[in-house]
Enzyme design. Structure first.
Site, short mmCIF file in Angstrom:
data_model
loop_
_atom_site.label_atom_id
_atom_site.label_comp_id
_atom_site.label_asym_id
_atom_site.label_seq_id
_atom_site.Cartn_x
_atom_site.Cartn_y
_atom_site.Cartn_z
N LYS A 87 -18.98 1.29 -6.22
CA LYS A 87 -20.37 1.76 -5.04
C LYS A 87 -19.79 2.81 -4.35
O LYS A 87 -18.69 2.72 -3.88
CB LYS A 87 -19.67 0.21 -4.41
CG LYS A 87 -20.47 -0.28 -5.24
CD LYS A 87 -20.09 -2.32 -5.22
CE LYS A 87 -20.36 -3.12 -5.86
NZ LYS A 87 -21.07 -4.68 -5.11
N ASP A 142 -7.31 2.84 -8.77
CA ASP A 142 -9.18 1.95 -8.48
C ASP A 142 -10.27 3.19 -8.54
O ASP A 142 -10.03 3.32 -7.67
CB ASP A 142 -8.99 0.79 -7.87
CG ASP A 142 -10.15 0.11 -8.40
OD1 ASP A 142 -10.82 0.53 -7.74
OD2 ASP A 142 -9.82 -0.96 -7.43
N ASP A 195 0.95 -0.90 -0.07
CA ASP A 195 -0.06 0.09 0.16
C ASP A 195 1.06 1.81 0.14
O ASP A 195 1.43 1.39 0.89
CB ASP A 195 -0.80 0.00 1.79
CG ASP A 195 -2.17 1.02 0.95
OD1 ASP A 195 -1.65 1.87 0.80
OD2 ASP A 195 -3.21 0.61 1.55
N ARG A 249 -1.96 0.58 -21.25
CA ARG A 249 -2.58 -0.55 -21.63
C ARG A 249 -3.46 -0.43 -21.10
O ARG A 249 -4.99 -0.54 -21.70
CB ARG A 249 -1.27 -1.73 -21.55
CG ARG A 249 -2.63 -3.01 -21.93
CD ARG A 249 -1.34 -4.41 -21.47
NE ARG A 249 -1.35 -4.83 -20.26
CZ ARG A 249 -0.59 -5.00 -19.42
NH1 ARG A 249 0.51 -5.99 -19.98
NH2 ARG A 249 0.23 -5.24 -17.82
N TYR A 250 -3.76 0.00 -19.84
CA TYR A 250 -4.98 0.24 -19.70
C TYR A 250 -6.29 1.31 -19.76
O TYR A 250 -6.95 0.67 -20.28
CB TYR A 250 -4.99 0.50 -17.80
CG TYR A 250 -6.67 0.37 -17.26
CD1 TYR A 250 -7.42 -0.09 -16.83
CD2 TYR A 250 -6.91 2.27 -17.41
CE1 TYR A 250 -8.21 0.48 -16.29
CE2 TYR A 250 -8.32 1.81 -16.97
CZ TYR A 250 -9.35 1.42 -16.15
OH TYR A 250 -10.53 0.98 -15.63
N GLU A 251 -5.11 2.27 -20.68
CA GLU A 251 -5.87 3.74 -20.83
C GLU A 251 -6.09 3.21 -22.46
O GLU A 251 -6.94 3.12 -23.13
CB GLU A 251 -5.04 4.42 -21.06
CG GLU A 251 -6.04 5.59 -22.08
CD GLU A 251 -4.60 6.90 -21.78
OE1 GLU A 251 -4.67 8.20 -22.74
OE2 GLU A 251 -3.69 7.58 -21.14
#
Length: 233
Positions: free
Chosen positions: A138, A134, A112, A209-211
């Site tokens: 919720k 992230d 963390d 890669r996420y983008e």
């Protein structure tokens, strides 16, 4: 260190690592670990974690697969980078990328990020990146988001005058959340000039890669950059 550690949210491991990835973790990770919990001695400047003193130290919180961190290390050969990421698969991916980087200029904190932030001295970083963290969509999980008022205050203190904080997300709700918290800080200054600066990345802001995956799924990223004024104490 006797300081209480933060509770980690999210995964530590995904699909099984290949034999080559396991070997990278076993052989390469130990010599790249951030030494923050190795003794009870007060933490030193992160620039002292490297064999050759860097011109600057940059931090990436949640580096994912490591593409952005490795790109920055390659394009900025005098800069050292510290990456925080608890996801073992992402760490292995970064270690693979680092095989192409000259010099011992990257340190990894595999836990963390808040634990490490608590131990760093003020004004020790020139850039901080938090890219596509992230969003914990919720409502009952919003307290898990890395971007909080307390975190923004802490990041401001860690930056040197003139230092830059870069953030991005492709979740509209999270954009509002981030902007509400960083604009609530009295001293952070937006570096943009028009609304286009929220929708267009800079030349030194490579796509992850996420983008790229998000764009294919019609999720449009927002780029957020604020700086600590040069005249700040």
């Amino acid at each position: 260190m006797s300081k209480k550690r933060h509770q980690l949210f999210g995964r530590r491991k995904g699909r099984n690592l290949s034999a080559s990835m396991k070997l990278l973790i076993e052989q390469e990770l130990p010599c790249r670990l951030v030494p923050v919990f190795e003794s009870s001695v007060a933490i030193v400047e992160p620039s002292e974690w490297f064999p050759n003193k860097p011109s600057a130290v940059w931090l990436e919180i949640g580096f994912g697969g490591g593409e952005h961190l490795a790109w920055q290390a390659m394009k900025n050969p005098t800069v050292a980078l510290v990456g925080c990421e608890p996801f073992l698969n992402g760490i292995a991916s970064l270690l693979r990328h680092l095989s192409k980087i000259e010099g011992d200029r990257v340190r990894i904190y595999p836990d963390d990020a808040r634990d490490m932030l608590d131990l760093l001295p003020d004004q020790c970083l020139e850039r901080i990146f938090i890219l596509h963290s992230d969003p914990w969509p919720k409502r009952r999980h919003h307290y898990r988001r890395i971007i909080q008022h307390k975190t923004i205050d802490q990041l401001y203190n860690l930056l040197k005058p003139g230092g830059v904080l870069r953030m991005s997300t492709d979740q509209p709700d999270y954009v509002i959340w981030i902007l509400a918290r960083i604009t609530a800080h009295a001293d952070f200054r937006w570096t943009g000039r028009s609304i286009d600066d929220f929708t267009q990345s800079r030349k030194d802001w490579p796509e992850t890669r996420y983008e790229a995956k998000g764009r294919k799924e019609k999720r449009i990223p927002t780029y957020i950059e604020f700086c600590k004024p040069v005249e700040a104490n």
